[in-house]
Design a protein around this motif. Structure first.
Motif, PDB file in Angstrom:
ATOM      1  N   GLY A  12      22.821  84.262  63.920  1.00  0.00           N
ATOM      2  CA  GLY A  12      22.206  83.229  64.748  1.00  0.00           C
ATOM      3  C   GLY A  12      22.709  83.214  66.176  1.00  0.00           C
ATOM      4  O   GLY A  12      22.580  82.201  66.878  1.00  0.00           O
ATOM      5  N   GLY A  13      23.265  84.317  66.634  1.00  0.00           N
ATOM      6  CA  GLY A  13      23.845  84.351  67.978  1.00  0.00           C
ATOM      7  C   GLY A  13      22.859  84.052  69.088  1.00  0.00           C
ATOM      8  O   GLY A  13      23.198  83.406  70.083  1.00  0.00           O
ATOM      9  N   ASN A  14      21.621  84.522  68.935  1.00  0.00           N
ATOM     10  CA  ASN A  14      20.615  84.239  69.965  1.00  0.00           C
ATOM     11  C   ASN A  14      20.314  82.755  70.053  1.00  0.00           C
ATOM     12  O   ASN A  14      20.175  82.199  71.152  1.00  0.00           O
ATOM     13  CB  ASN A  14      19.339  85.034  69.693  1.00  0.00           C
ATOM     14  N   HIS A  15      20.233  82.074  68.894  1.00  0.00           N
ATOM     15  CA  HIS A  15      19.987  80.635  68.905  1.00  0.00           C
ATOM     16  C   HIS A  15      21.175  79.891  69.523  1.00  0.00           C
ATOM     17  O   HIS A  15      21.002  78.880  70.210  1.00  0.00           O
ATOM     18  CB  HIS A  15      19.736  80.129  67.485  1.00  0.00           C
ATOM     19  N   PHE A  16      22.379  80.376  69.258  1.00  0.00           N
ATOM     20  CA  PHE A  16      23.582  79.752  69.815  1.00  0.00           C
ATOM     21  C   PHE A  16      23.540  79.761  71.333  1.00  0.00           C
ATOM     22  O   PHE A  16      23.740  78.728  71.993  1.00  0.00           O
ATOM     23  CB  PHE A  16      24.818  80.497  69.295  1.00  0.00           C
ATOM     24  N   MET A  17      23.255  80.913  71.912  1.00  0.00           N
ATOM     25  CA  MET A  17      23.234  81.029  73.372  1.00  0.00           C
ATOM     26  C   MET A  17      22.188  80.124  74.006  1.00  0.00           C
ATOM     27  O   MET A  17      22.453  79.423  74.987  1.00  0.00           O
ATOM     28  CB  MET A  17      22.982  82.484  73.778  1.00  0.00           C
ATOM     29  N   HIS A  18      21.002  80.120  73.441  1.00  0.00           N
ATOM     30  CA  HIS A  18      19.911  79.382  74.079  1.00  0.00           C
ATOM     31  C   HIS A  18      19.989  77.876  73.814  1.00  0.00           C
ATOM     32  O   HIS A  18      19.549  77.076  74.647  1.00  0.00           O
ATOM     33  CB  HIS A  18      18.573  79.960  73.657  1.00  0.00           C
ATOM     34  N   THR A  19      20.559  77.487  72.689  1.00  0.00           N
ATOM     35  CA  THR A  19      20.774  76.055  72.449  1.00  0.00           C
ATOM     36  C   THR A  19      21.811  75.516  73.423  1.00  0.00           C
ATOM     37  O   THR A  19      21.677  74.401  73.937  1.00  0.00           O
ATOM     38  CB  THR A  19      21.224  75.809  70.995  1.00  0.00           C
ATOM     39  N   ALA A  20      22.839  76.318  73.703  1.00  0.00           N
ATOM     40  CA  ALA A  20      23.846  75.931  74.700  1.00  0.00           C
ATOM     41  C   ALA A  20      23.226  75.885  76.088  1.00  0.00           C
ATOM     42  O   ALA A  20      23.459  74.947  76.860  1.00  0.00           O
ATOM     43  CB  ALA A  20      25.014  76.915  74.658  1.00  0.00           C
ATOM     44  N   ARG A  21      22.444  76.899  76.433  1.00  0.00           N
ATOM     45  CA  ARG A  21      21.814  76.969  77.755  1.00  0.00           C
ATOM     46  C   ARG A  21      20.925  75.771  78.022  1.00  0.00           C
ATOM     47  O   ARG A  21      20.911  75.215  79.130  1.00  0.00           O
ATOM     48  CB  ARG A  21      20.997  78.263  77.849  1.00  0.00           C
ATOM     49  N   GLU A  22      20.206  75.343  76.993  1.00  0.00           N
ATOM     50  CA  GLU A  22      19.280  74.229  77.155  1.00  0.00           C
ATOM     51  C   GLU A  22      19.960  72.869  77.008  1.00  0.00           C
ATOM     52  O   GLU A  22      19.339  71.830  77.256  1.00  0.00           O
ATOM     53  CB  GLU A  22      18.150  74.374  76.130  1.00  0.00           C
ATOM     54  N   ASN A  23      21.221  72.867  76.590  1.00  0.00           N
ATOM     55  CA  ASN A  23      22.008  71.633  76.477  1.00  0.00           C
ATOM     56  C   ASN A  23      21.363  70.610  75.544  1.00  0.00           C
ATOM     57  O   ASN A  23      21.208  69.436  75.882  1.00  0.00           O
ATOM     58  CB  ASN A  23      22.249  71.006  77.859  1.00  0.00           C
ATOM     59  N   HIS A  24      21.008  71.062  74.355  1.00  0.00           N
ATOM     60  CA  HIS A  24      20.468  70.141  73.355  1.00  0.00           C
ATOM     61  C   HIS A  24      21.564  69.174  72.911  1.00  0.00           C
ATOM     62  O   HIS A  24      22.733  69.538  72.782  1.00  0.00           O
ATOM     63  CB  HIS A  24      19.936  70.918  72.150  1.00  0.00           C
ATOM     64  N   ASP A  25      21.175  67.939  72.672  1.00  0.00           N
ATOM     65  CA  ASP A  25      22.144  66.879  72.370  1.00  0.00           C
ATOM     66  C   ASP A  25      22.512  66.905  70.883  1.00  0.00           C
ATOM     67  O   ASP A  25      21.879  66.238  70.059  1.00  0.00           O
ATOM     68  CB  ASP A  25      21.545  65.523  72.752  1.00  0.00           C
ATOM     69  N   MET A  26      23.558  67.665  70.560  1.00  0.00           N
ATOM     70  CA  MET A  26      24.029  67.757  69.176  1.00  0.00           C
ATOM     71  C   MET A  26      25.429  68.348  69.165  1.00  0.00           C
ATOM     72  O   MET A  26      25.882  68.940  70.151  1.00  0.00           O
ATOM     73  CB  MET A  26      23.099  68.643  68.339  1.00  0.00           C
ATOM     74  N   ALA A  27      26.103  68.166  68.050  1.00  0.00           N
ATOM     75  CA  ALA A  27      27.391  68.817  67.827  1.00  0.00           C
ATOM     76  C   ALA A  27      27.155  70.031  66.940  1.00  0.00           C
ATOM     77  O   ALA A  27      26.413  69.952  65.956  1.00  0.00           O
ATOM     78  CB  ALA A  27      28.371  67.860  67.164  1.00  0.00           C
TER      79      ALA A  27
END
Length: 311
Positions: free
Chosen positions: A112-127
């Motif tokens: 899931g590395g691609n999802h990790f990078m883009h979720t961080a980039r987009e700053n989704h509100d979650m832990a």
């Protein structure tokens, strides 16, 4: 809107409120660090006064994927490496829901590395809690993205030829607005950091060192550890990206030399989350989409009703 009445409800919450009746006792291997993640998450939600009905835990595949079986809240057991996109969708549909995503180091940093990078980039509100034991545990001992170079396993019998990934540095460069590392052997710090990650407005990444005594005996228990906020030797500004990056690099290098540094590494405040950005641009309605479809009087809309036709 009865399905959403629990959100914001004020009542006394106890740790055992998050213990499910069907599967109350976790069945991880004795000595597994995953028990500490479960304990920290229960404690953090109790401290925050959250009801089980206010929380969603999305997990991937692996030993970590059992977290939402042992934690009583809404839960989604997703596909390998896919916890984050599912968690993102849930948070966008219902911003008042407290969303926590979880996965292992192979699940989160590899598949899931691609999802990790883009979720961080987009700053989704979650832990996002990553159980990092430097091995694929559930599939019985294969090399993972965080296995140290030279580590011998079933898939690398002569030793891994690859340098391990640097998860803290990756989170920072990708755009995470909160980055921390804790360890199963430091339960008090672990609960505090998980609580901070949940409270943080934006994408909060917690690299949680969880020993695997069954399939990765080399990693032992990540002791002794040093809390960088409690040690005068490590003085840096957690709000300064450059200083945080340097501290992360040193920390990630030291881990494979037997020195375990844990604590908060980066925190950015005031940046809008992805949902806030979308609403500011008029791409999302102000009222949660999820609530609309639990209102019997609401007339359902289709995507072609919400978007202007291309001219």
């Amino acid at each position: 809107m009865s399905a959403f009445n629990a959100i914001g409800e004020k009542r006394e919450v106890e740790r055992e409120d998050f213990t499910p009746g069907i599967e109350p006792q976790a069945t991880w291997c004795p000595g597994c660090g995953d028990f500490s993640v479960l304990k920290a998450l229960k404690g953090a939600m109790t401290d925050l006064g959250k009801n089980p009905e206010e929380v969603l835990v999305a997990t991937g595949i692996g030993c970590s994927g059992k977290l939402n079986s042992y934690f009583d809240s809404y839960g989604i057991h997703t596909l390998h490496g896919r916890a984050l996109p599912v968690a993102r969708a849930a948070k966008l549909a219902n911003p008042d829901l407290e969303v926590v995503a979880a996965g292992g180091d192979g699940d989160g940093y590899g598949i899931g590395g691609n999802h990790f990078m883009h979720t961080a980039r987009e700053n989704h509100d979650m832990a996002y809690i990553v159980f990092n034991n430097e091995i694929f545990g559930l599939t019985k001992g294969q090399t993972s993205p965080t296995s140290p170079k030279g580590h011998k396993s079933k898939t690398q019998p002569h030793g891994s030829a690859k340098d391990p990934i640097r998860p803290l540095s990756l989170a920072l460069t990708s755009g995470a607005s909160y980055v921390a590392r804790t360890a199963a052997v430091n339960p008090n710090q672990a609960q505090e950091i998980v609580k901070e990650a949940i409270e943080h407005d934006g994408f909060a990444h917690v690299d949680f060192l969880t020993q695997c005594p069954t399939w990765n005996k080399d990693a032992k228990q990540y002791v002794p550890y040093i809390d960088i906020q409690q040690n005068d030797e490590y003085d840096f500004d957690v709000t300064d990206r450059k200083e945080a990056a340097e501290m992360m690099y040193d920390t990630e290098s030291a881990l494979y030399e037997g020195e375990v540094l844990t604590g908060r590494f980066y925190r950015e405040e005031g940046r809008r989350t992805y949902g806030q950005e979308k609403r500011a641009h008029g791409d999302m309605p102000e009222d949660p989409l999820a609530e609309r479809y639990h209102d019997d009087d609401y007339e359902w809309e289709r995507s072609y009703d919400l978007l202007d036709a291309h001219k």
